[in-house]
Design an enzyme around this catalytic site. Sequence first.
Site, PDB file in Angstrom:
ATOM      1  N   ASP A  74       1.552  -8.559   8.979  1.00  0.00           N
ATOM      2  CA  ASP A  74       2.216  -7.448   9.664  1.00  0.00           C
ATOM      3  C   ASP A  74       2.749  -6.484   8.612  1.00  0.00           C
ATOM      4  O   ASP A  74       2.921  -6.857   7.443  1.00  0.00           O
ATOM      5  CB  ASP A  74       3.377  -7.959  10.534  1.00  0.00           C
ATOM      6  CG  ASP A  74       3.971  -6.843  11.395  1.00  0.00           C
ATOM      7  OD1 ASP A  74       3.257  -6.321  12.265  1.00  0.00           O
ATOM      8  OD2 ASP A  74       5.147  -6.476  11.190  1.00  0.00           O
ATOM      9  N   SER A  75       3.032  -5.255   9.046  1.00  0.00           N
ATOM     10  CA  SER A  75       3.624  -4.284   8.133  1.00  0.00           C
ATOM     11  C   SER A  75       5.015  -4.736   7.674  1.00  0.00           C
ATOM     12  O   SER A  75       5.477  -4.315   6.620  1.00  0.00           O
ATOM     13  CB  SER A  75       3.735  -2.931   8.833  1.00  0.00           C
ATOM     14  OG  SER A  75       4.534  -3.073   9.988  1.00  0.00           O
TER      15      SER A  75
ATOM     16  N   GLU B 299      14.047  -2.451  11.932  1.00  0.00           N
ATOM     17  CA  GLU B 299      13.951  -2.715  10.481  1.00  0.00           C
ATOM     18  C   GLU B 299      15.303  -2.476   9.793  1.00  0.00           C
ATOM     19  O   GLU B 299      15.606  -3.095   8.786  1.00  0.00           O
ATOM     20  CB  GLU B 299      12.880  -1.830   9.832  1.00  0.00           C
ATOM     21  CG  GLU B 299      11.449  -2.214  10.204  1.00  0.00           C
ATOM     22  CD  GLU B 299      10.826  -3.280   9.293  1.00  0.00           C
ATOM     23  OE1 GLU B 299      11.125  -3.290   8.086  1.00  0.00           O
ATOM     24  OE2 GLU B 299      10.048  -4.110   9.811  1.00  0.00           O
TER      25      GLU B 299
ATOM     26  N   CYS C 103       3.955  -3.479  20.290  1.00  0.00           N
ATOM     27  CA  CYS C 103       4.412  -3.462  18.905  1.00  0.00           C
ATOM     28  C   CYS C 103       5.188  -4.746  18.694  1.00  0.00           C
ATOM     29  O   CYS C 103       6.046  -5.113  19.512  1.00  0.00           O
ATOM     30  CB  CYS C 103       5.310  -2.255  18.637  1.00  0.00           C
ATOM     31  SG  CYS C 103       6.047  -2.295  16.989  1.00  0.00           S
TER      32      CYS C 103
ATOM     33  N   CYS D 224      -0.313  -6.871  13.848  1.00  0.00           N
ATOM     34  CA  CYS D 224       0.358  -5.570  13.807  1.00  0.00           C
ATOM     35  C   CYS D 224      -0.525  -4.632  14.618  1.00  0.00           C
ATOM     36  O   CYS D 224      -1.714  -4.479  14.308  1.00  0.00           O
ATOM     37  CB  CYS D 224       0.468  -5.093  12.361  1.00  0.00           C
ATOM     38  SG  CYS D 224       1.069  -3.405  12.175  1.00  0.00           S
TER      39      CYS D 224
ATOM     40  N   HIS E 150       7.459  -5.532  16.751  1.00  0.00           N
ATOM     41  CA  HIS E 150       8.904  -5.410  16.499  1.00  0.00           C
ATOM     42  C   HIS E 150       9.722  -5.341  17.797  1.00  0.00           C
ATOM     43  O   HIS E 150      10.917  -5.629  17.796  1.00  0.00           O
ATOM     44  CB  HIS E 150       9.212  -4.130  15.720  1.00  0.00           C
ATOM     45  CG  HIS E 150       8.929  -4.217  14.258  1.00  0.00           C
ATOM     46  ND1 HIS E 150       7.673  -4.376  13.747  1.00  0.00           N
ATOM     47  CD2 HIS E 150       9.762  -4.155  13.181  1.00  0.00           C
ATOM     48  CE1 HIS E 150       7.726  -4.407  12.421  1.00  0.00           C
ATOM     49  NE2 HIS E 150       8.984  -4.271  12.060  1.00  0.00           N
TER      50      HIS E 150
HETATM   51  N1  DGL Z   1       4.944  -4.077  14.031  1.00  0.00           N
HETATM   52  C1  DGL Z   1       3.913  -3.103  13.926  1.00  0.00           C
HETATM   53  C2  DGL Z   1       3.140  -2.961  15.213  1.00  0.00           C
HETATM   54  O1  DGL Z   1       2.958  -3.896  15.910  1.00  0.00           O
HETATM   55  C3  DGL Z   1       4.279  -1.732  13.479  1.00  0.00           C
HETATM   56  C4  DGL Z   1       5.510  -1.481  12.818  1.00  0.00           C
HETATM   57  C5  DGL Z   1       5.385  -0.329  11.860  1.00  0.00           C
HETATM   58  O2  DGL Z   1       5.493   0.833  12.279  1.00  0.00           O
HETATM   59  O3  DGL Z   1       5.150  -0.641  10.718  1.00  0.00           O
HETATM   60  O4  DGL Z   1       2.669  -1.907  15.550  1.00  0.00           O
END
Ligand code: DGL
Length: 274
Positions: free
Chosen positions: A10-11, A158, A192, A73, A194
């Site tokens: 993941d990022s 974050e 997403c 991600c 997050h």
């Molecule tokens: N968690 C990532 C996703 O599922 C993206 C988060 C980011 O913007 O880096 O899209």
Amino acid sequence: MINQPIGVFDSGYGGLSILKEIVQQLPGYDYVYLGDNARAPYGTRSFETVYQYTLQCVKWFFEQGCPLLVIACNTASAKALRTIQQNDLPALGTEKRVLGVIRPTSEIIGHYTKTGHIGIMGTTGTIQSNSYVIEIEKFFPNLVVSQESCPMWVPLVENNEYQSPGADYFVKKHIDQLLKKDAAIDSILLACTHYPLLMDKILQYMPKDISVITQGTIVAKSLEDYLQRHPETAVKCSKNGQRYFFTTGDTADFNNHASLFFGEEVQAEKAMLM
Ligand code: DGL
């Protein structure tokens, strides 16, 4: 270093919410997680940048010996996965496999809705790529799909502001905007990794008759199915129940945040990307 673990990428921290479900579903395998925290968020970056960053991380996983990698991600799945699968994998070693999160989610999303109207909430990159609309159309051509990008949601998570009054403002704003696009929506996908951290606030502002769908169990189930359908890949993945965590960012920061997503303490190591 670690036999042949399954990679999860993941990022940043978000993919840990997916790894948590994968480990629950398939506890026997070894896993290595990499968060590219030093360069997160990916959501507002260009196609080319997300592709280059993701490719660099994919190569890192292959150097660790991973026969199979899950890009957990949505943004990287939307902006880099197809090019990596089609253009880069043949050169990197055709026996390696890289999976994403958009296809397994799109394959079953239609089963959640009664009205046939769904909403997708994601990063700007995921929404602008139109990947969900394109994939869902293949499996559920009659579904009406409305999308909403929520550019502030990942930074709130974050930066540890997901419980602050600022989070209330942005969560309510984007839910209201999405529901204004289509009043018949009865199911909303949090596209997403997050966003599950914002779940308390999302449920607070979401009308009670709308189901909120997260991806952890969907991706874990689909990985289990994949391993059953591809024994030639499954047999290459080592099974000692080990988990390893790496970040491109600060390891102490990672350890502090990670348990929120993963549900237990982790000790991360620093990953050096070439
Ligand atoms: N968690 C990532 C996703 O599922 C993206 C988060 C980011 O913007 O880096 O899209």
